[in-house]
Write a protein that holds these residues in place. Structure first.
Motif, PDB file in Angstrom:
ATOM      1  N   ASP A 339       0.593  -1.316  -0.091  1.00 44.38           N
ATOM      2  CA  ASP A 339       0.175   0.235  -0.011  1.00 44.38           C
ATOM      3  C   ASP A 339       0.876   1.333   0.086  1.00 44.38           C
ATOM      4  OD1 ASP A 339      -2.146  -1.502   0.147  1.00 44.38           O
ATOM      5  OD2 ASP A 339      -1.937  -1.464   2.347  1.00 44.38           O
ATOM      6  N   CYS A 340       2.173   1.187   0.099  1.00 44.17           N
ATOM      7  CA  CYS A 340       2.981   2.383   0.225  1.00 44.17           C
ATOM      8  C   CYS A 340       4.449   1.859   0.076  1.00 44.17           C
ATOM      9  CB  CYS A 340       2.951   2.896   1.586  1.00 44.17           C
ATOM     10  SG  CYS A 340       4.038   2.036   2.803  1.00 44.17           S
ATOM     11  N   THR A 341       5.355   2.763  -0.056  1.00 49.41           N
ATOM     12  CA  THR A 341       6.650   2.344  -0.248  1.00 49.41           C
ATOM     13  C   THR A 341       7.213   2.881   1.255  1.00 49.41           C
ATOM     14  OG1 THR A 341       6.602   3.033  -2.357  1.00 49.41           O
ATOM     15  CG2 THR A 341       8.921   2.740  -1.644  1.00 49.41           C
ATOM     16  N   SER A 342       8.027   1.844   1.756  1.00 48.16           N
ATOM     17  CA  SER A 342       8.843   2.342   3.130  1.00 48.16           C
ATOM     18  C   SER A 342      10.326   2.483   2.903  1.00 48.16           C
ATOM     19  CB  SER A 342       8.608   1.485   4.111  1.00 48.16           C
ATOM     20  OG  SER A 342       7.348   1.265   4.614  1.00 48.16           O
ATOM     21  N   ILE A 343      10.850   3.645   3.471  1.00 46.07           N
ATOM     22  CA  ILE A 343      12.218   3.910   3.365  1.00 46.07           C
ATOM     23  C   ILE A 343      12.715   3.582   4.754  1.00 46.07           C
ATOM     24  CG2 ILE A 343      13.826   5.379   2.775  1.00 46.07           C
ATOM     25  CD1 ILE A 343      12.350   6.765   1.108  1.00 46.07           C
ATOM     26  N   ILE A 344      13.368   2.687   4.892  1.00 43.75           N
ATOM     27  CA  ILE A 344      13.925   2.511   6.441  1.00 43.75           C
ATOM     28  C   ILE A 344      15.435   2.895   6.390  1.00 43.75           C
ATOM     29  CG2 ILE A 344      14.218   0.802   8.049  1.00 43.75           C
ATOM     30  CD1 ILE A 344      11.867  -0.516   7.139  1.00 43.75           C
ATOM     31  N   PHE A 345      15.798   3.593   7.526  1.00 40.43           N
ATOM     32  CA  PHE A 345      17.231   3.886   7.933  1.00 40.43           C
ATOM     33  C   PHE A 345      17.516   3.302   9.111  1.00 40.43           C
ATOM     34  CE2 PHE A 345      20.316   6.743  10.082  1.00 40.43           C
ATOM     35  CZ  PHE A 345      21.412   6.399   9.487  1.00 40.43           C
ATOM     36  N   GLU A 346      18.580   2.379   9.300  1.00 45.77           N
ATOM     37  CA  GLU A 346      18.791   1.728  10.613  1.00 45.77           C
ATOM     38  C   GLU A 346      20.357   2.021  10.809  1.00 45.77           C
ATOM     39  OE1 GLU A 346      16.920  -1.843  11.214  1.00 45.77           O
ATOM     40  OE2 GLU A 346      17.772  -2.119  13.176  1.00 45.77           O
ATOM     41  N   ILE A 358       5.790   6.238   2.191  1.00 47.39           N
ATOM     42  CA  ILE A 358       5.533   7.490   1.322  1.00 47.39           C
ATOM     43  C   ILE A 358       4.542   6.811   0.106  1.00 47.39           C
ATOM     44  CG2 ILE A 358       7.546   8.732   1.600  1.00 47.39           C
ATOM     45  CD1 ILE A 358       8.716   7.361  -0.804  1.00 47.39           C
ATOM     46  N   THR A 359       3.737   7.387  -0.233  1.00 44.79           N
ATOM     47  CA  THR A 359       2.661   6.893  -1.641  1.00 44.79           C
ATOM     48  C   THR A 359       3.715   6.306  -2.579  1.00 44.79           C
ATOM     49  OG1 THR A 359       2.762   9.051  -2.438  1.00 44.79           O
ATOM     50  CG2 THR A 359       0.780   8.400  -1.180  1.00 44.79           C
ATOM     51  N   ASN A 360       2.979   5.301  -3.336  1.00 47.56           N
ATOM     52  CA  ASN A 360       3.727   4.563  -4.230  1.00 47.56           C
ATOM     53  C   ASN A 360       4.252   5.631  -5.215  1.00 47.56           C
ATOM     54  OD1 ASN A 360       3.958   1.867  -2.952  1.00 47.56           O
ATOM     55  ND2 ASN A 360       1.975   1.591  -3.631  1.00 47.56           N
ATOM     56  N   ASP A 361       3.444   6.395  -5.578  1.00 48.74           N
ATOM     57  CA  ASP A 361       3.920   7.191  -6.679  1.00 48.74           C
ATOM     58  C   ASP A 361       5.085   8.578  -5.983  1.00 48.74           C
ATOM     59  OD1 ASP A 361       2.712   9.109  -4.981  1.00 48.74           O
ATOM     60  OD2 ASP A 361       1.271  10.016  -6.582  1.00 48.74           O
TER      61      ASP A 361
END
Ligand code: SRM
Ligand SMILES: Cc1cc2nc3c(=O)[nH]c(=O)nc-3n(C[C@H](O)[C@H](O)[C@H](O)COP(=O)(O)OP(=O)(O)OC[C@H]3O[C@@H](n4cnc5c(N)ncnc54)[C@H](O)[C@@H]3O)c2cc1C
Ligand code: SF4
Ligand code: FES
Lengths: 831, 129
Positions: A339-346, A358-361
């Motif tokens: 349902d979305c794109t997730s950006i993960i920083f660890e 964030i939205t897929n677009d």
């Protein structure tokens, strides 16, 4: 026409806000408030700060006078027990009956206490009111271990409170498989768990408590998996239950799971009765935060004044106030792919976890989670709430821009005018910018006063600051680094002006280059400039000095002062130790070895300072300048005279350096250290200047400090002899004094310096500016004109007079000063 | 203003109590542009010699923030374009208007203020109960 009666039940945060809102809109109602708690509404959100020094007054949201002035009848310590809807009256516990036209329920919620055998035992607490905290405090004194049941937002806060109460072994017990299950995801929870362990909390997940052990008093917990945990106290934080009991009795519609059902005007099933805050259930949702409660108060008050406003739910983003760990979640924290794109920083090393959805677009931010570093919270929340279009590389939002460019994302000024900046007080960006533009307000205090933004949880203050500067810039106001409203110059510019024009007094400088009558910001800054330039006795212009400088001593809780004689290099003879002991005994002073290798005597009455100091001076002591922005101590290790590793005599050199720079006034305090070898027992690398012995001479380090943002000093020169070391130090210190902003330590000064260490090295070592001789001469002047301020003060009867507490009763001490006993010495009475 | 002062002038010495004027100290007892504390029966009053403005002010000595007897040791100055005179508490720098007693740091506290009359080097505080 007689006024209609409004009765408000509950004087909590939201009930009080409702009163404020209503009286600001109309005076056509006769208002009565019933509160069950014995005191006026207080700031429950910051309840925990009651454990680290805030008083009931600090937390209080209002005063009896305010209620009087606004003609509101306030009845405290009396609960409403019954609402009679046919007669339209309420009855209180103490027997008062009162008629109403409109009724507002602001009864809040109560902690949910699960039905576990033994829950009634002594030592089991809930965490909601000041009384709860007082009880915990009393009990905690005899406890070694404690636990909080519940690892949610409030539970973690309660756990921090247990640590603050001095409970060494503190556990958090959570039923679910992760902490803060409602706010953060699994990965975030793991990281948070690591961080909290560092704070000293022991976390137990997947734990189902089966009973509470102990006779009358709690001794421990037993769990469903047959394990046990020994405990002296337990705080229950397993959720909240809306206080809907009187509504239920009166036949109003309530939910089976708790909560008084309301519509978009906050009306209950009886249109003359409203419910707001944590007791109200809107669209099957209880809002357990203060900001939505305030919005409900606004809606209900508006409705009662025929203003059309409706409640449409509220953002539940949160930032945890736990000290030491930043945790925040905002917007839709849990949506996941596809349902979305997730950006993960660890970064497990630093303990940072950031996730944005964030939205897929790629155009819009939906929500996210920040752990370990929540600086971006305000901006991200605004980006979600205002549907701001994302930059091409949305990862910059959590990574910061790379390659030295300015921070990416959208600056605060791109927010729409109706962006909600302070959600506690519902203040928009437009309102803040407007106050800056049309009312010419440019300080946080000013904005707080005029818009109330930032007066709630305080989380929006950084963004408010940015808005103030942003708006001023947009209005073409050149935002210059100026001292304060009285001087349109930076500290460096003023120093140059004073020097060129040979100005020696504050008034002269204000008349020539300033306006108004000065303030507590520019006076001490100018005092420091003048002292650095002319090395005049600061008591000659005592009233422009910070209070500590004015009385040559540090003011302490309760209004007494501390006395810190200089003990250069930390070296002291037995005879001098004896004198300190005798004086402390005679004047009833508390004595302590300071972190700066000397002895501090606390609790001196203002009027005793001159005699104490004349005794010390007779014994050969001098002022230690603990009160001044000036050289404090040059710490030493014992060095080659005794230590088997010592390369040079670090004590002698520390004493030489401390004697040279003593009394040197500077933008902030200065500390030094000299270590006899690289083992560095004097911690020289955490000082503004640090000297470490090498086989061939000394290594000189500069621009370090301890404090809240520790910084290691950096190497300026290697293997130099003592003379060169002093020469470089003279230049370095004078260059700092000439160019730094007020209250800027050397490390921060270097941080802001273009060219950094390489530039500084060039100026100090290679004399790239051609000012080295000038700087050295200025230092020489300082050294030659040094006098002990205390010596001068006690020798001059006029100056001595300044130390009396009462002008009209010089022999009397301040009778309000109170001490308490502790370990055979005294301590200041509590605030 | 001037004529009022003159009337007081003649009466002050004899009718201090009647006028509710309390003799606090001599003007040179209070440092220039600074404050001092005056004992008035059981109370403490801070008195300020604002030399720069040629004005005197008096307020309660107690700072309402942490109940500290300290305002007399605070730094005085002004704020804003109309130069509202103020004092900043030495403890946490909360500042208060010397005219109205209002807290200028955004808190709800207010401190008591008293009129001051200086005559022939003698400083009086007017106390209304
Ligand atoms: C007494 C002492 C604590 C103790 O009992 O050991 C102390 C006490 C105070 N410190 Fe300190 N500091 C003391 C050693 C330190 C040290 C350790 C050291 O000097 O080696 C540090 C860390 C090293 C450093 O400064 O880099 C230290 C970092 C601070 C800071 C943070 C400075 C910073 O740059 O972040 C402050 C706040 C400030 O100055 O703005 C501070 C401020 C204060 C004040 C002045 C707070 C206040 O305004 O009332 C305290 C008043 C002391 C008094 O009334 O005499 N104190 N303070 C120590 C006095 C040392 C001395 O002999 O003069
Ligand atoms: C430790 C702690 C930390 C918190 N941290 C945050 C945070 O960081 N951010 C956030 O947004 N929120 C936080 N909250 C939640 C916030 O405090 C509440 O959302 C807020 O107080 C709700 O206000 P209220 O007026 O609805 O309820 P309350 O403040 O609980 O007030 C209700 C009042 O009504 C009284 N009352 C009840 N029944 C009757 C009766 N029959 N007659 C008379 N009086 C009655 C109660 O005694 C109480 O005084 C925290 C809460 C706690 C306990
Ligand atoms: S760390 Fe320093 S400033 Fe803080 S309480 Fe201790 S002495 Fe005071
Ligand atoms: S005691 Fe005065 S400001 Fe804190």
């Amino acid at each position: 026409m007689s006024k209609k009666n409004i009765i408000i039940i509950g004087n909590g945060m939201v009930g009080h806000k409702f009163c404020e809102k209503l009286v600001s809109k109309t005076d056509q109602y006769q208002i009565t408030v019933f509160g069950e708690e014995p005191r006026i509404a207080y700031d429950r959100v910051h309840l925990s700060s009651y454990f680290d020094g805030k008083t009931i007054e600090d937390l209080s949201l209002s005063t009896k006078d305010w209620y009087l002035e606004n003609h509101i009848d306030l009845i405290l310590g009396d609960a409403i027990t019954e609402i009679n809807r046919t007669e339209k009256t309420v009855h209180s516990h103490s027997g008062i009956t009162k008629p109403y036209h409109y009724l507002v329920l602001a009864t809040g919620s109560a902690p949910f206490v699960p039905d576990i055998p033994g829950i009634e035992k002594e030592g089991v607490f809930v965490y909601r009111t000041i009384e709860d905290l007082d009880k915990m405090k009393a009990h905690a004194a005899k406890c070694k271990s404690g636990a909080v049941m519940g690892g949610g937002l409030l539970g973690l806060e309660a756990a921090k409170a247990l640590l603050d109460l001095g409970i060494k072994e503190t556990h958090v017990i959570e039923f679910a498989s992760r902490l803060m299950p409602r706010q953060i995801d699994d990965a975030g929870s793991k990281l948070l768990q690591g961080k909290l362990s560092q704070l000293g909390l022991q976390i137990h997940l997947n734990k189902n408590t089966s009973s509470i052990l102990g006779e009358n008093e709690i001794k421990g917990l037993a769990f469903a998996d047959d394990s046990k945990l020994d405990l002296d106290m337990l705080v229950i934080s397993a959720g909240i239950r809306p206080r809907d009991e009187i509504a239920r009795l009166a036949g109003l519609e309530v939910s089976t799971r708790g909560g008084i059902v309301v519509n978009e005007f906050m009306q209950t099933s009886d249109k003359d009765i409203f419910a707001i805050g944590e007791c109200a259930l809107y669209k099957n949702m209880i809002y357990g935060l203060v900001a939505p409660g305030y919005e409900m108060a606004e809606v209900a008050a508006s409705h009662l004044c025929n203003i059309d406003k409706q409640f449409h739910g509220f953002d539940m983003s949160t930032k945890l106030k736990l000290i030491g760990v930043d945790v925040a979640s905002f917007g839709d924290a849990f949506v996941s792919e596809p349902d979305c794109t997730s950006i993960i920083f660890e970064d497990t090393h630093k303990g940072i976890y950031k996730r944005i959805n964030i939205t897929n677009d790629g155009k819009q931010l939906l929500g996210g989670i920040l752990i370990g570093d929540a600086d971006a919270y305000n901006m991200l929340l605004q980006t979600v709430n205002n549907k701001i279009v994302l930059p091409p590389n949305p990862e910059d939002l959590i990574l910061g821009a790379r390659g030295g460019e300015a921070a990416a994302g959208s600056g605060v000024m791109t927010l729409p005018d109706d962006a909600l900046i302070c959600s506690c007080e519902a203040v928009s960006k437009g309102a803040i910018c407007d106050a800056v533009t049309s009312l010419d307000i440019n300080t946080i205090d000013g904005i707080k006063k005029c818009t109330k933004a930032g007066t709630g949880c305080g989380g929006c203050i950084p963004i408010v600051k940015d808005l103030i500067t942003g708006t001023m810039k947009e209005n073409g106001v050149y935002v210059k680094n100026v001292l304060c409203e009285h001087f349109d110059y930076s500290r460096q510019e003023l120093l140059d002006l004073a020097k060129m024009n040979k100005i020696k007094s504050y008034d002269q400088l204000l008349d020539t280059f300033g306006k108004g009558d000065g303030c507590e910001v520019c006076k001490p800054a100018v005092a420091s400039i003048l002292a650095s330039l002319w090395n005049d006795l600061i008591l000659k212009q005592d009233t422009i000095q910070d209070s500590n400088d004015r009385f040559l001593a540090n003011i302490q809780k309760g209004g007494t002062y501390s006395v810190v004689p200089r003990i250069p290099g930390g070296e002291i003879t037995p005879d001098k130790l004896i004198v300190i002991g005798q004086i402390a005994k005679e004047y009833g002073l508390y004595t302590k070895i300071t972190g700066g290798q000397r002895i501090d005597l606390f609790g001196a009455h203002l009027s005793d300072l001159p005699v104490i100091w004349s005794r010390l001076i007779d014994a050969g002591f001098e002022s230690g300048h603990a009160y001044g922005k000036s050289l404090r101590t040059v710490k030493s290790c014992v060095g080659s005279t005794w230590c088997r590793f010592g390369l040079h005599d670090s004590v002698s050199f520390a004493i030489q350096v401390e004697d040279r720079y003593k009394g040197l006034r500077s933008p902030h305090k200065l500390k030094g250290g000299v270590s006899g070898c690289i083992r560095e027992c004097a911690e020289a690398q955490s000082k503004d200047f640090g000297i470490i012995a090498t086989e061939k001479g000394w290594n000189l380090y500069v621009c370090g400090n301890g404090g809240s943002k520790p910084k290691h000093a950096q190497l300026l020169a290697t293997d130099i002899d003592s003379e060169t070391c002093i020469k470089y130090l003279d230049r370095f210190l004078m260059f700092y004094i000439r160019t730094a902003d007020p209250l800027t330590r050397t490390a921060t000064w270097l941080d802001k310096m273009e060219g950094g260490m390489a530039y500084l090295k060039n100026v100090v070592v290679n004399d790239s500016l051609g000012i080295a001789t000038e700087l050295e001469a200025e230092m020489e002047y300082h050294v030659n004109t040094y006098t002990c301020e205390w010596k001068a003060a006690i020798e001059n009867p006029d100056m001595k007079k300044r130390f009396n507490h009462f002008v009209n009763a010089p022999e009397e001490k301040d009778p309000t000063v109170k001490f308490e006993g502790m370990r055979d010495q005294i301590k200041a009475g509590a605030w | 203003m001037m004529s009022e002062m003159l009337i007081l002038d003649r009466e002050i010495e004899s009718t201090v109590e009647v006028q509710n004027l309390f003799f606090a100290c001599y003007s040179d007892d209070v440092p220039e542009n600074g404050g001092a504390c005056v004992k008035y029966h059981g109370e403490q009053i801070a008195i300020f010699n604002f030399t720069r403005r040629g004005e005197w002010f008096a307020t309660q000595n107690l700072c309402p923030h942490k109940q500290q007897m300290a305002l007399s040791r605070g730094m005085i100055g002004s704020v804003g374009d109309d130069c509202e005179p103020k004092v900043a508490c030495p403890f946490h720098k909360k500042s208060f208007s010397l005219k109205s007693g209002d807290c200028l740091s955004g808190d709800d506290y207010k401190i008591k203020t008293y009129p001051v009359i200086v005559n022939n080097g003698r400083v009086y505080i007017e106390i209304k109960d």
